[in-house]
Design a protein around this motif. Structure first.
Motif, PDB file in Angstrom:
ATOM      1  N   HIS A  18       0.853  -1.189   0.000  1.00  7.09           N
ATOM      2  CA  HIS A  18       0.000   0.000   0.000  1.00  7.09           C
ATOM      3  C   HIS A  18       0.887   1.236   0.000  1.00  7.09           C
ATOM      4  N   ALA A  27      -2.850   3.490   5.155  1.00  6.94           N
ATOM      5  CA  ALA A  27      -2.622   3.638   3.721  1.00  6.94           C
ATOM      6  C   ALA A  27      -3.577   4.654   3.119  1.00  6.94           C
ATOM      7  N   CYS A  29      -5.665   4.182   0.910  1.00  7.55           N
ATOM      8  CA  CYS A  29      -6.964   3.553   0.683  1.00  7.55           C
ATOM      9  C   CYS A  29      -7.740   3.417   1.988  1.00  7.55           C
ATOM     10  N   CYS A  53      -1.636  -2.375  -4.112  1.00 13.64           N
ATOM     11  CA  CYS A  53      -3.052  -2.067  -3.930  1.00 13.64           C
ATOM     12  C   CYS A  53      -3.536  -1.138  -5.051  1.00 13.64           C
ATOM     13  N   CYS A  56      -4.793   2.345  -3.708  1.00 12.68           N
ATOM     14  CA  CYS A  56      -3.675   3.222  -3.373  1.00 12.68           C
ATOM     15  C   CYS A  56      -3.007   3.735  -4.647  1.00 12.68           C
TER      16      CYS A  56
HETATM   17 ZN    ZN Z   1      -4.139   0.360  -0.323  1.00 15.38          ZN
END
Ligand code: ZN
Length: 72
Positions: A18, A27, A29, A53, A56
């Motif tokens: 991430h 992170a 996200c 990710c 991200c």
């Molecule tokens: Zn992420």
């Protein structure tokens, strides 16, 4: 960027990378990552053996659009 471990914790190895700001444990996200999880330079994004990710990645590329032009 900071690693998310797979089920089973560190013994399971890195599951996903991430993007985090600085040394934060959360992170982009929104996922909370272990404070002891491995970290890597942001420039390693997309170059790891493990997956990165997608959420991200979308945030990261939007904040740093110049990076998108480096990769044809
Ligand atoms: Zn992420």
């Amino acid at each position: 960027m900071r690693a998310e471990y797979g089920d089973g914790g560190p013994a399971a190895g890195v599951k996903l990378w991430h993007m985090v700001r600085g040394t934060e444990a959360v992170a982009m996200c929104g996922r909370e990552l272990g404070g002891d999880a491995p970290v890597r330079e942001a420039s390693d994004w997309g170059k790891t053996a493990e997956l990165c990710c997608h959420t991200c990645g979308a945030y990261y590329l939007r904040e740093t659009p110049y990076l998108a032009t480096e990769h044809p």
